[in-house]
Design a protein around this motif. Structure first.
Motif, PDB file in Angstrom:
ATOM      1  N   GLY A 171       0.800  -1.214   0.000  1.00  0.00           N
ATOM      2  CA  GLY A 171       0.000   0.000   0.000  1.00  0.00           C
ATOM      3  C   GLY A 171       0.832   1.262   0.000  1.00  0.00           C
ATOM      4  O   GLY A 171       0.442   2.271  -0.613  1.00  0.00           O
ATOM      5  N   PHE A 172       2.009   1.227   0.648  1.00  0.00           N
ATOM      6  CA  PHE A 172       2.816   2.440   0.722  1.00  0.00           C
ATOM      7  C   PHE A 172       3.296   2.874  -0.657  1.00  0.00           C
ATOM      8  O   PHE A 172       3.364   4.081  -0.934  1.00  0.00           O
ATOM      9  CB  PHE A 172       4.021   2.245   1.646  1.00  0.00           C
ATOM     10  CG  PHE A 172       4.879   3.475   1.743  1.00  0.00           C
ATOM     11  CD1 PHE A 172       4.482   4.527   2.546  1.00  0.00           C
ATOM     12  CD2 PHE A 172       6.054   3.595   1.008  1.00  0.00           C
ATOM     13  CE1 PHE A 172       5.257   5.682   2.625  1.00  0.00           C
ATOM     14  CE2 PHE A 172       6.826   4.741   1.084  1.00  0.00           C
ATOM     15  CZ  PHE A 172       6.429   5.782   1.897  1.00  0.00           C
ATOM     16  N   GLY A 173       3.639   1.921  -1.495  1.00  0.00           N
ATOM     17  CA  GLY A 173       4.093   2.287  -2.829  1.00  0.00           C
ATOM     18  C   GLY A 173       3.055   3.093  -3.588  1.00  0.00           C
ATOM     19  O   GLY A 173       3.381   4.082  -4.265  1.00  0.00           O
ATOM     20  N   GLN A 174       1.794   2.709  -3.470  1.00  0.00           N
ATOM     21  CA  GLN A 174       0.725   3.442  -4.152  1.00  0.00           C
ATOM     22  C   GLN A 174       0.537   4.829  -3.542  1.00  0.00           C
ATOM     23  O   GLN A 174       0.334   5.811  -4.264  1.00  0.00           O
ATOM     24  CB  GLN A 174      -0.571   2.642  -4.070  1.00  0.00           C
ATOM     25  CG  GLN A 174      -0.490   1.277  -4.756  1.00  0.00           C
ATOM     26  CD  GLN A 174      -1.789   0.505  -4.645  1.00  0.00           C
ATOM     27  OE1 GLN A 174      -2.867   1.059  -4.792  1.00  0.00           O
ATOM     28  NE2 GLN A 174      -1.687  -0.791  -4.376  1.00  0.00           N
ATOM     29  N   LEU A 175       0.613   4.916  -2.203  1.00  0.00           N
ATOM     30  CA  LEU A 175       0.470   6.210  -1.541  1.00  0.00           C
ATOM     31  C   LEU A 175       1.599   7.149  -1.943  1.00  0.00           C
ATOM     32  O   LEU A 175       1.353   8.325  -2.274  1.00  0.00           O
ATOM     33  CB  LEU A 175       0.466   6.010  -0.026  1.00  0.00           C
ATOM     34  CG  LEU A 175       0.483   7.277   0.839  1.00  0.00           C
ATOM     35  CD1 LEU A 175      -0.762   8.110   0.584  1.00  0.00           C
ATOM     36  CD2 LEU A 175       0.624   6.914   2.315  1.00  0.00           C
ATOM     37  N   ALA A 176       2.839   6.673  -1.904  1.00  0.00           N
ATOM     38  CA  ALA A 176       3.981   7.517  -2.228  1.00  0.00           C
ATOM     39  C   ALA A 176       3.947   7.970  -3.680  1.00  0.00           C
ATOM     40  O   ALA A 176       4.294   9.114  -4.000  1.00  0.00           O
ATOM     41  CB  ALA A 176       5.282   6.764  -1.938  1.00  0.00           C
ATOM     42  N   TRP A 177       3.518   7.077  -4.571  1.00  0.00           N
ATOM     43  CA  TRP A 177       3.416   7.448  -5.981  1.00  0.00           C
ATOM     44  C   TRP A 177       2.346   8.511  -6.181  1.00  0.00           C
ATOM     45  O   TRP A 177       2.560   9.506  -6.886  1.00  0.00           O
ATOM     46  CB  TRP A 177       3.090   6.214  -6.823  1.00  0.00           C
ATOM     47  CG  TRP A 177       2.930   6.534  -8.286  1.00  0.00           C
ATOM     48  CD1 TRP A 177       3.911   6.632  -9.229  1.00  0.00           C
ATOM     49  CD2 TRP A 177       1.692   6.813  -8.961  1.00  0.00           C
ATOM     50  NE1 TRP A 177       3.379   6.953 -10.448  1.00  0.00           N
ATOM     51  CE2 TRP A 177       2.016   7.073 -10.322  1.00  0.00           C
ATOM     52  CE3 TRP A 177       0.367   6.860  -8.564  1.00  0.00           C
ATOM     53  CZ2 TRP A 177       1.040   7.376 -11.273  1.00  0.00           C
ATOM     54  CZ3 TRP A 177      -0.605   7.175  -9.507  1.00  0.00           C
ATOM     55  CH2 TRP A 177      -0.267   7.420 -10.838  1.00  0.00           C
ATOM     56  N   HIS A 183      11.646   9.949  -4.894  1.00  0.00           N
ATOM     57  CA  HIS A 183      11.743   8.537  -5.301  1.00  0.00           C
ATOM     58  C   HIS A 183      12.476   7.693  -4.268  1.00  0.00           C
ATOM     59  O   HIS A 183      12.227   6.486  -4.146  1.00  0.00           O
ATOM     60  CB  HIS A 183      12.407   8.404  -6.677  1.00  0.00           C
ATOM     61  CG  HIS A 183      13.808   8.915  -6.735  1.00  0.00           C
ATOM     62  ND1 HIS A 183      14.113  10.256  -6.863  1.00  0.00           N
ATOM     63  CD2 HIS A 183      15.000   8.268  -6.703  1.00  0.00           C
ATOM     64  CE1 HIS A 183      15.432  10.408  -6.908  1.00  0.00           C
ATOM     65  NE2 HIS A 183      15.986   9.221  -6.801  1.00  0.00           N
ATOM     66  N   PHE A 184      13.379   8.300  -3.474  1.00  0.00           N
ATOM     67  CA  PHE A 184      14.019   7.532  -2.410  1.00  0.00           C
ATOM     68  C   PHE A 184      13.037   7.234  -1.283  1.00  0.00           C
ATOM     69  O   PHE A 184      13.131   6.196  -0.623  1.00  0.00           O
ATOM     70  CB  PHE A 184      15.230   8.280  -1.851  1.00  0.00           C
ATOM     71  CG  PHE A 184      16.437   8.233  -2.745  1.00  0.00           C
ATOM     72  CD1 PHE A 184      16.574   7.257  -3.716  1.00  0.00           C
ATOM     73  CD2 PHE A 184      17.451   9.170  -2.614  1.00  0.00           C
ATOM     74  CE1 PHE A 184      17.692   7.205  -4.540  1.00  0.00           C
ATOM     75  CE2 PHE A 184      18.578   9.133  -3.422  1.00  0.00           C
ATOM     76  CZ  PHE A 184      18.699   8.151  -4.395  1.00  0.00           C
ATOM     77  N   VAL A 185      12.095   8.141  -1.041  1.00  0.00           N
ATOM     78  CA  VAL A 185      11.069   7.881  -0.037  1.00  0.00           C
ATOM     79  C   VAL A 185      10.211   6.703  -0.480  1.00  0.00           C
ATOM     80  O   VAL A 185       9.855   5.840   0.332  1.00  0.00           O
ATOM     81  CB  VAL A 185      10.204   9.142   0.189  1.00  0.00           C
ATOM     82  CG1 VAL A 185       9.015   8.836   1.091  1.00  0.00           C
ATOM     83  CG2 VAL A 185      11.058  10.265   0.787  1.00  0.00           C
ATOM     84  N   LEU A 186       9.901   6.637  -1.755  1.00  0.00           N
ATOM     85  CA  LEU A 186       9.131   5.508  -2.294  1.00  0.00           C
ATOM     86  C   LEU A 186       9.891   4.198  -2.133  1.00  0.00           C
ATOM     87  O   LEU A 186       9.374   3.223  -1.583  1.00  0.00           O
ATOM     88  CB  LEU A 186       8.805   5.762  -3.768  1.00  0.00           C
ATOM     89  CG  LEU A 186       8.207   4.592  -4.557  1.00  0.00           C
ATOM     90  CD1 LEU A 186       6.921   4.103  -3.918  1.00  0.00           C
ATOM     91  CD2 LEU A 186       7.962   4.999  -6.007  1.00  0.00           C
TER      92      LEU A 186
END
Length: 235
Positions: A171-177, A183-186
């Motif tokens: 889920g975090f990948g979708q939120l960060a995107w 991109h490092f946070v992702l």
């Protein structure tokens, strides 16, 4: 991606940011992650209980990053009329520089660069806290950190970190995107979740540090956070 065991993958932010401005942008986005995901809420609730009846306290935030936790504590203490002597330490000099720049000097928060394990202040802090730090450590380092906090916190200590689980991992990948975070946070965000602990890990680490299950409280918080806290009365 199997999350049955902790990942040992390296995160990139502390090593691959090209310059201070790039690193500062990462830290700003991480502070936004902390706001969106209610990262500091369990710590503030714990601190409110621990400081009930106090008019002042001292506190050290280990791996303070952008300083957002300390600024939240300062605002909370100010609202409640409590004099808080707040200190932050981080191994990365860019982090302490960014934290100072983001903090109103009137808050009188002291930031220092250094290794917490080399820090041996003459007086104990009333409280020692850390947020999203322990997943960067090995198991042995976490046990050493627990022992360090137990030796340097007069009234109590608090660890807040991620819960290793498939739902926040994907889920975090979708939120960060969607939020267009750095991109490092992702990439590091997902690695951080994979490097994090589950409750049984924490019970094992606490026992390995020489404490018992009765000495600490291990609690789960939305959204997929774990906290490990100890009250140290009359020390």
């Amino acid at each position: 991606m199997s999350l049955a065991a902790r990942s040992t993958a390296d995160e990139r932010m502390d090593t691959d940011c090209v310059d201070f401005d790039d690193y500062r942008r990462c830290l700003r986005d991480l502070s936004r992650v902390n706001t969106v995901t209610l990262t500091h809420r369990p710590m503030l609730a714990w601190l409110a209980r621990e400081t009930a009846g106090l008019r002042s306290f001292s506190l050290l935030d280990v791996a303070c990053g952008h300083g957002d936790a300390l600024r939240r504590i300062h605002r909370w203490a100010t609202r409640h009329g409590i004099a808080a002597q707040l200190h932050g330490i981080d191994l990365n000099p860019w982090a302490t520089r960014a934290a100072r720049e983001a903090t109103d000097p009137s808050a009188s928060i002291v930031y220092r660069t250094g290794d917490v394990f080399a820090l041996d202040p003459e007086e104990k802090f009333d409280f020692v806290v850390s947020s999203q730090f322990t997943h960067h450590l090995t198991g042995n380092q976490v046990m050493e950190f627990i022992r360090w906090m137990d030796s340097h916190a007069r009234c109590g200590w608090f660890i807040g970190d991620l819960h290793r689980h498939w739902l926040p991992y994907y889920g975090f990948g979708q939120l960060a995107w969607a939020a267009r975070w750095h991109h490092f946070v992702l990439s590091d965000g997902r690695i951080s979740i994979a490097r994090a602990f589950v409750p049984e890990d924490w019970r094992r680490l606490v026992r390995g540090a020489g404490l018992t299950d009765h000495d600490v409280a291990i609690t789960w918080h939305l959204p997929f956070r774990l906290s490990v806290a100890r009250h140290c009365p009359a020390r």
